[in-house]
Design an enzyme around this catalytic site. Structure first.
Site, PDB file in Angstrom:
ATOM      1  N   CYS A  33       0.898  -1.270   0.178  1.00  0.00           N
ATOM      2  CA  CYS A  33       0.013   0.099   0.007  1.00  0.00           C
ATOM      3  C   CYS A  33       0.756   1.222  -0.097  1.00  0.00           C
ATOM      4  CB  CYS A  33      -0.808   0.010   1.292  1.00  0.00           C
ATOM      5  SG  CYS A  33      -0.315   0.142   2.795  1.00  0.00           S
ATOM      6  N   CYS A 102      -2.541  -2.837   8.526  1.00  0.00           N
ATOM      7  CA  CYS A 102      -2.163  -1.736   9.115  1.00  0.00           C
ATOM      8  C   CYS A 102      -1.870  -1.615  10.587  1.00  0.00           C
ATOM      9  CB  CYS A 102      -3.462  -0.585   8.960  1.00  0.00           C
ATOM     10  SG  CYS A 102      -4.522  -0.605   7.434  1.00  0.00           S
TER      11      CYS A 102
HETATM   12 FE1  FES Z   1      -1.556   0.199   4.328  1.00  0.00          FE
HETATM   13 FE2  FES Z   1      -3.486   1.115   5.930  1.00  0.00          FE
HETATM   14  S1  FES Z   1      -3.679   0.744   3.701  1.00  0.00           S
HETATM   15  S2  FES Z   1      -1.260   0.923   6.089  1.00  0.00           S
END
Ligand code: FES
Length: 122
Positions: A33, A102
């Site tokens: 991400c 996360c």
């Molecule tokens: Fe990667 Fe939240 S989407 S840390």
């Protein structure tokens, strides 16, 4: 889809910022991400007395950083090391399954900050 506690820590994050005289710093990122988190800790007599963070990431990552830095204050280093993605998520009233990474970011950045502190003591 997010708990009230997640929304609270996302909109009102605690402990944001740099710590110029940090005793330990941990950085963790997720290549998928692209989010990144930095956690600073201050240690006195084997306990974490202060923590701050800087996070470039999603709302859950901000809430996790805020919660982790609150959870560690007053804990011994070993107690802080026991903080996992599950305990952080539980303190936040739960996270959606696709947002558990996360939470992992927070637990891993904290572990690295503690390792950094310990390596400097040697
Ligand atoms: Fe990667 Fe939240 S989407 S840390």
């Amino acid at each position: 889809m997010y708990s009230e506690r997640v929304m609270d820590h996302f909109t009102n994050p605690r402990n944001v910022g740099d710590m110029a005289d940090a005793d330990g710093i941990g950085t963790e990122g997720n290549p998928t991400c692209g989010d990144a988190m930095k956690i600073y800790i201050k240690v006195r007599d084997g306990k974490i007395v202060d923590a701050k963070f800087k996070t470039f990431g999603c709302g859950a990552a901000i809430a996790v950083s805020s919660m982790v830095t609150e959870m560690v204050k007053g804990k011994t280093l070993d107690e802080a090391l026991a903080i996992s993605k599950e305990t952080v998520a539980a303190e936040l009233g739960g996270l959606p399954p696709q947002k558990m990474h996360c939470s992992n970011l927070g637990a891993d950045a904290l572990k690295k900050a503690i390792e950094d502190y310990r390596s400097k003591q040697k």
